[in-house]
Design a protein around this motif. Structure first.
Motif, PDB file in Angstrom:
ATOM      1  N   GLY A 166       0.839  -1.185   0.000  1.00 47.87           N
ATOM      2  CA  GLY A 166       0.000   0.000   0.000  1.00 47.87           C
ATOM      3  C   GLY A 166       0.880   1.243   0.000  1.00 47.87           C
ATOM      4  N   ARG A 167       0.289   2.360   0.380  1.00 49.17           N
ATOM      5  CA  ARG A 167       1.039   3.620   0.426  1.00 49.17           C
ATOM      6  C   ARG A 167       1.659   3.788   1.807  1.00 49.17           C
ATOM      7  N   GLN A 194       4.055   4.211  -2.935  1.00 50.17           N
ATOM      8  CA  GLN A 194       3.251   3.013  -3.134  1.00 50.17           C
ATOM      9  C   GLN A 194       3.949   2.093  -4.130  1.00 50.17           C
TER      10      GLN A 194
END
Length: 321
Positions: A166-167, A194
């Motif tokens: 994910g980020r 990301q």
């Protein structure tokens, strides 16, 4: 880089024939820069080629500086000697290895190849990275030569190596090092990543730095795992054809002011003597030529004008009759 060794004064002796001792004992290396990226516990091999370009047999010694922890020669030795006949080439295998627990980072050093007359230096940079890492980093610089006191513009690109995270925020450290590994400047930043992210930074090159090669480096850290990157650039005192500002201050500006002062003094005395009638100002050559060819202008005569009108009226009356 090439540096005369102790006793190299003999190379400037040698009379008129073949270029002196240095021409007899010269050699070349196929590179002056080696950059190796190693994961913890990894081994890599590089080759350098040395050629005897002189006309006499050479005994050469290869030594390591600041990179003994990473580099060995065949046989597990840290020094290497070789003999080359005139025109002979030899490839030397360099074995780079880093321990599994070695601290990740950027480690510059030098490989020094020397003869009794000359030594040549191969700049060597070792990038040690975590054996497992989520992110890596790369560097692009706009200009490989930077005037000291100016800014080095560098783009740092961080990219995910394939993990689905994910980020997240990655910790980035970037800066400048010399070839001995001393940190000249260092900055830190937190960058959200990301799949990929980049940022551009201007790094001031201090005015006190000596001319020569330096390293811009960067590390990206996430969950204790570190990726590294480096680029080589050169610090110069001024660009080609550049006139230093100090030269302008020292020579040009005082000279210009002196000329203005002299012209003011000359004009003052010219006006002073002209006012007292001691000199007569001659007209310029252009003015003299214009006056010579200029037709004198006839003044307007009212009486002559009225007589001409009267004559015209008389002639007109005669024609009617």
């Amino acid at each position: 880089e090439e540096t005369p060794s102790a006793g190299s004064g003999a190379s400037s002796g040698g009379g008129g024939g073949g270029g002196g001792v240095s021409a007899l004992t010269n050699f070349s290396i196929n590179t002056n820069l080696i950059k190796v990226s190693l994961l913890q516990g990894e081994t890599k091999r590089e080759l350098i080629e040395i050629e005897n370009t002189g006309t006499s047999t050479l005994n050469l010694q290869i030594n390591l500086e600041n990179i003994q922890d990473f580099l060995i020669f065949p046989g597990g030795v840290s020094k290497y000697s070789l003999t080359l006949k005139p025109g002979e080439k030899q490839s030397i295998q360099l074995i780079f290895n880093v321990a599994k627990d070695y601290k990740p980072g950027v480690y510059p050093g030098r490989i020094i190849v020397s003869s009794p007359i000359t030594k040549k230096i191969i700049t060597t940079i070792i990038e040690v990275e975590s054996s497992k890492k989520a992110f890596d980093i790369d560097i692009k610089i706009q200009d490989k030569k930077v005037v000291r006191g100016n800014n080095l513009v560098a783009e740092f690109m961080i990219f995910n190596l394939g993990q689905d995270l994910g980020r997240v925020d990655a910790q980035v450290e970037y800066g400048i090092k010399d070839l001995e590994g001393n940190i000249i400047s260092k900055e830190e930043a937190r960058i959200a990543v990301q799949t990929q992210s980049s940022f551009t930074q201007s790094i001031l090159i201090p005015g006190y730095l000596k001319e020569g090669r330096y390293i811009v480096y960067a590390t990206v850290k996430f969950n204790g795992e570190i990726g590294t990157a480096t680029e080589i650039f050169e610090v110069i005192s001024r660009p080609a054809g550049f006139v230093a500002l100090s030269t302008v201050y020292i020579y040009f500006i005082p000279g210009f002011i002196s000329i203005i002062i002299i012209l003011i003094i000359i004009e003052y005395f010219r006006h002073y003597y002209k006012k007292r009638g001691l000199i007569k100002e001659k007209p310029s050559i252009i003015k003299e030529v214009a006056q010579k060819y200029e037709k004198p202008k006839e003044k307007f005569n009212i009486n002559k004008f009225l007589k001409n009108i009267e004559k015209e009226e008389i002639h007109g009356a005669h024609r009617r009759t």
